[in-house]
Design an enzyme around this catalytic site. Structure first.
Site, PDB file in Angstrom:
ATOM      1  N   CYS A 194      64.786  41.256 -28.836  1.00 46.30           N
ATOM      2  CA  CYS A 194      63.500  42.014 -28.832  1.00 46.30           C
ATOM      3  C   CYS A 194      63.459  42.476 -30.465  1.00 46.30           C
ATOM      4  O   CYS A 194      62.277  42.790 -30.982  1.00 46.30           O
ATOM      5  CB  CYS A 194      63.282  42.958 -27.866  1.00 46.30           C
ATOM      6  SG  CYS A 194      63.662  42.504 -26.146  1.00 46.30           S
ATOM      7  N   TRP A 217      37.370  62.555 -21.833  1.00 48.88           N
ATOM      8  CA  TRP A 217      37.465  61.358 -20.745  1.00 48.88           C
ATOM      9  C   TRP A 217      38.227  60.266 -21.625  1.00 48.88           C
ATOM     10  O   TRP A 217      37.953  59.787 -22.580  1.00 48.88           O
ATOM     11  CB  TRP A 217      36.057  60.870 -20.717  1.00 48.88           C
ATOM     12  CG  TRP A 217      35.093  61.712 -19.775  1.00 48.88           C
ATOM     13  CD1 TRP A 217      34.117  62.559 -19.855  1.00 48.88           C
ATOM     14  CD2 TRP A 217      35.203  61.371 -18.288  1.00 48.88           C
ATOM     15  NE1 TRP A 217      33.644  63.077 -18.890  1.00 48.88           N
ATOM     16  CE2 TRP A 217      34.308  62.448 -17.725  1.00 48.88           C
ATOM     17  CE3 TRP A 217      35.896  60.785 -17.382  1.00 48.88           C
ATOM     18  CZ2 TRP A 217      34.074  62.684 -16.602  1.00 48.88           C
ATOM     19  CZ3 TRP A 217      35.936  61.029 -15.930  1.00 48.88           C
ATOM     20  CH2 TRP A 217      34.606  62.055 -15.568  1.00 48.88           C
TER      21      TRP A 217
HETATM   22  C1  LIG Z   1      62.144  37.560 -31.030  1.00 54.32           C
HETATM   23  C2  LIG Z   1      61.777  38.022 -29.763  1.00 54.32           C
HETATM   24  C3  LIG Z   1      61.304  39.190 -29.493  1.00 54.32           C
HETATM   25  C4  LIG Z   1      61.246  39.660 -27.951  1.00 54.32           C
HETATM   26  N1  LIG Z   1      60.620  40.834 -27.663  1.00 54.32           N
HETATM   27  C5  LIG Z   1      60.626  41.622 -26.262  1.00 54.32           C
HETATM   28  C6  LIG Z   1      59.957  42.648 -26.147  1.00 54.32           C
HETATM   29  O1  LIG Z   1      59.464  43.417 -27.125  1.00 54.32           O
HETATM   30  N2  LIG Z   1      59.940  43.013 -24.983  1.00 54.32           N
HETATM   31  C7  LIG Z   1      60.517  42.189 -23.652  1.00 54.32           C
HETATM   32  O2  LIG Z   1      60.836  42.682 -22.764  1.00 54.32           O
HETATM   33  N3  LIG Z   1      61.227  41.349 -24.167  1.00 54.32           N
HETATM   34  C8  LIG Z   1      61.198  40.717 -25.481  1.00 54.32           C
HETATM   35  N4  LIG Z   1      61.761  39.574 -25.863  1.00 54.32           N
HETATM   36  C9  LIG Z   1      62.545  38.893 -24.567  1.00 54.32           C
HETATM   37  C10 LIG Z   1      63.864  39.110 -24.246  1.00 54.32           C
HETATM   38  O3  LIG Z   1      64.643  39.260 -25.529  1.00 54.32           O
HETATM   39  C11 LIG Z   1      64.598  38.277 -23.222  1.00 54.32           C
HETATM   40  O4  LIG Z   1      63.672  38.414 -22.017  1.00 54.32           O
HETATM   41  C12 LIG Z   1      65.948  38.792 -22.842  1.00 54.32           C
HETATM   42  O5  LIG Z   1      66.792  38.640 -24.073  1.00 54.32           O
HETATM   43  C13 LIG Z   1      66.150  37.934 -21.936  1.00 54.32           C
HETATM   44  O6  LIG Z   1      67.687  38.209 -21.437  1.00 54.32           O
HETATM   45  P1  LIG Z   1      68.785  37.227 -20.573  1.00 54.32           P
HETATM   46  O7  LIG Z   1      69.862  37.730 -20.635  1.00 54.32           O
HETATM   47  O8  LIG Z   1      67.891  36.438 -19.653  1.00 54.32           O
HETATM   48  O9  LIG Z   1      68.721  35.638 -21.763  1.00 54.32           O
HETATM   49  P2  LIG Z   1      69.058  35.818 -23.387  1.00 54.32           P
HETATM   50  O10 LIG Z   1      68.940  37.112 -23.934  1.00 54.32           O
HETATM   51  O11 LIG Z   1      68.565  34.438 -23.893  1.00 54.32           O
HETATM   52  O12 LIG Z   1      70.634  35.719 -23.280  1.00 54.32           O
HETATM   53  C14 LIG Z   1      71.234  34.582 -22.506  1.00 54.32           C
HETATM   54  C15 LIG Z   1      72.625  33.950 -23.320  1.00 54.32           C
HETATM   55  O13 LIG Z   1      73.085  33.084 -22.772  1.00 54.32           O
HETATM   56  C16 LIG Z   1      73.923  32.107 -23.657  1.00 54.32           C
HETATM   57  N5  LIG Z   1      73.994  30.860 -23.147  1.00 54.32           N
HETATM   58  C17 LIG Z   1      72.816  29.996 -22.970  1.00 54.32           C
HETATM   59  N6  LIG Z   1      73.603  29.044 -22.473  1.00 54.32           N
HETATM   60  C18 LIG Z   1      74.962  29.071 -22.510  1.00 54.32           C
HETATM   61  C19 LIG Z   1      75.962  28.299 -22.134  1.00 54.32           C
HETATM   62  N7  LIG Z   1      75.681  27.016 -21.582  1.00 54.32           N
HETATM   63  N8  LIG Z   1      77.184  28.845 -21.990  1.00 54.32           N
HETATM   64  C20 LIG Z   1      77.286  30.144 -22.641  1.00 54.32           C
HETATM   65  N9  LIG Z   1      76.325  30.921 -23.130  1.00 54.32           N
HETATM   66  C21 LIG Z   1      75.325  30.405 -22.961  1.00 54.32           C
HETATM   67  C22 LIG Z   1      72.836  32.495 -24.972  1.00 54.32           C
HETATM   68  O14 LIG Z   1      73.784  32.034 -26.215  1.00 54.32           O
HETATM   69  C23 LIG Z   1      72.550  33.960 -24.841  1.00 54.32           C
HETATM   70  O15 LIG Z   1      73.239  34.796 -25.612  1.00 54.32           O
HETATM   71  C24 LIG Z   1      61.873  39.115 -27.022  1.00 54.32           C
HETATM   72  C25 LIG Z   1      62.591  37.722 -27.378  1.00 54.32           C
HETATM   73  C26 LIG Z   1      62.498  37.494 -28.538  1.00 54.32           C
HETATM   74  C27 LIG Z   1      63.472  36.135 -28.736  1.00 54.32           C
END
Ligand SMILES: Cc1cc2nc3c(=O)[nH]c(=O)nc-3n(C[C@H](O)[C@H](O)[C@H](O)COP(=O)(O)OP(=O)(O)OC[C@H]3O[C@@H](n4cnc5c(N)ncnc54)[C@H](O)[C@@H]3O)c2cc1C
Length: 459
Positions: free
Chosen positions: A46, A440
């Site tokens: 984010c 308001w």
């Molecule tokens: C530019 C940007 C701005 C954002 N702004 C906001 C915001 O303001 N507010 C908000 O709520 N959300 C925001 N988000 C969304 C938020 O960042 C994501 O929802 C959050 O990071 C999701 O977390 P996650 O752990 O599910 O996935 P991710 O953060 O995508 O993490 C998944 C991880 O798994 C790893 N991975 C994937 N496949 C494999 C594999 N096969 N083997 C090993 N590792 C693997 C990846 O490298 C990654 O590091 C933003 C996203 C972006 C890109």
């Protein structure tokens, strides 16, 4: 012998799950191994736009917990640059490729957390491998973009493709770095997370800071010169570009899950129950951008890839794996962002979502200000409410305004979460003093206007 938990994905969801499990179960009881294909753990994707834009000076400020912290303080065996390539549910093991050292690792698990995030949508033209074209999904992606922006020859012209909130935030970041920025959007307005009548305000603010917006335009290809991108080709002509940033949305990253036979729901995400257990697959959990969840207003399964949910879902999975009890009750679609000084907040259903979910509703839009009109710094604020007809139950809300607008959505999110009607809301005891609101509050004015609209409709 200790059980082994394997976590795939080392960011918000995966490492929240791992650390919560560790807090409840010691090393002798639970061994934890986390595979992450990138170079970082627990980073704020984010925050990438604010690092690219220069507001946050250092990349490492975006890293909440480094791999060493997990290793030293949490006793979690973090394997960076290890990409999991297969999950074998029969043998209960994962296969990972060591991206740095080469070779393959196999690791058995008793419990698995699938937390691999989302996959950016990439049309064919974006897959050509032309240098200078970037997605911004992970911190590694952000670092690659920043390196490109800082290397010679310095890019001067940027094209951002896609006007979702990430495209909009990236356009702002590139303007702040001094680039000429054009944003290309296929739809009628950027910022489709709000209805068009609200998005038009966002587009005006973007133009106000010098971002050129091309709507109703489809990108069809790229041209390159000396191995670098030189233009974005659209169905409405070519746009010169030294750097292209993609913000075309994401879908749940389910390639491994699908191959392993984990169930996927109608929105495309992995299906989980309220404790984040993968449906019908004992010992396997999933959380974050790769899962689908319940929309508490529409009642439909949805994919809402936001960090706020990923952290909570990971925490829920970790508490349960650790032997506690926690649930994730679903989402209502609250989100906030900004374009320079203009703030945008939304919660619940947009008009199109309310239609799709089959609701009868009224919608109202009111203009007010963030502070008492006479108080210095008073700026316009627009509030939209969508209320079910005839019950008056709040279904959705959107706010666009110059300051103190975005977080006002939280009051509306609480009202919506608790099933309040707009009539109930008119009496809400919200704070008032001239520096913070008109007598308001805009939220109350909007609720009163919605009550009037409902009355008109019932006549
Ligand atoms: C530019 C940007 C701005 C954002 N702004 C906001 C915001 O303001 N507010 C908000 O709520 N959300 C925001 N988000 C969304 C938020 O960042 C994501 O929802 C959050 O990071 C999701 O977390 P996650 O752990 O599910 O996935 P991710 O953060 O995508 O993490 C998944 C991880 O798994 C790893 N991975 C994937 N496949 C494999 C594999 N096969 N083997 C090993 N590792 C693997 C990846 O490298 C990654 O590091 C933003 C996203 C972006 C890109």
């Amino acid at each position: 012998m200790a059980e082994r938990l394997i976590v795939i994905g080392g960011d918000a969801a995966g490492m929240s799950a791992a650390s919560q499990a560790r807090r409840r179960r010691g090393r002798d009881d639970l061994e934890i191994v986390a595979f992450e294909r990138g170079h970082f753990t627990s980073y704020s994707a984010c925050g990438i736009p604010y690092w690219i834009g220069g507001l946050v000076p250092e990349r490492d400020q975006l890293v909440a917990r480094a791999p060493e912290t997990f290793r030293d303080e949490y006793d979690i065996d973090v394997r960076l640059q290890h990409e999991v390539t297969a999950i074998d549910l029969d043998r209960r093991e994962v296969v990972a490729r060591d991206l740095a050292g080469g070779g393959e690792v196999r690791a058995g698990f008793d419990t698995l957390v699938y937390a691999v995030g989302a996959t950016p949508r990439l049309p064919d033209w974006a897959r050509s491998g032309v240098a200078g074209v970037f997605g911004v999904q992970t911190l590694d992606d952000g670092a690659a973009l920043r390196d490109w922006l800082e290397a010679e020859p310095r890019p001067r012209r940027a094209v951002v493709v896609g006007g979702g909130y990430i495209g909009v935030e990236m356009a702002e970041a590139l303007v702040q770095r001094g680039l000429d920025v054009t944003l290309v959007e296929r739809g009628e307005q950027p910022m489709s997370t709000v209805d068009d009548d609200m998005a038009v305000l966002v587009a005006a603010a973007m133009r106000g800071v010098g971002i050129e917006i091309r709507t109703g335009v489809e990108v069809t290809g790229l041209t390159e010169q000396d191995g670098r991108v030189s233009a974005v080709v659209t169905d409405d002509g070519s746009l010169p570009a030294d750097v292209v940033v993609l913000g075309l949305g994401v879908r749940p990253n389910t390639a491994l899950a699908e191959a392993a036979g984990l169930p996927l729901g109608p929105s495309g995400g992995v299906q989980v129950d309220r404790r984040m257990r993968v449906l019908g697959v004992p010992g396997v959990w999933a959380a974050g951008d790769c899962v689908e969840t319940l929309h508490r207003v529409s009642g439909l399964p949805v994919h809402v890839p936001l960090g706020t949910h990923a952290n909570k879902q990971g925490r829920v999975a970790g508490i349960n794996i650790g032997g506690g009890y926690a649930t994730f009750p679903g989402v209502i679609g609250t989100a906030v962002t900004k374009v320079c000084e203009l703030e945008v907040g939304r919660t619940g259903l947009r008009e199109r979502d309310a239609h799709a979910a089959g609701f009868e509703f009224v919608s109202v839009v009111i203009e007010s200000t963030n502070r008492a009109g006479y108080y210095p710094g008073a700026r316009p604020m627009t509030v939209k409410l969508i209320a079910e007809r005839p019950s008056g139950r709040l279904l959705g809300a959107q706010i666009v305004g110059w300051s103190e607008a975005a977080k006002r959505i939280d009051a509306l999110a609480v009202a919506l979460w608790n099933g309040m009607t707009v009539d109930d809301m008119t009496a809400l005891d919200l704070g008032y003093a001239p520096p913070y609101a008109p007598v308001w509050d805009p939220v109350l004015v909007a609720a009163r206007t919605a009550v009037d609209a409902l009355a008109t409709h019932s006549r």
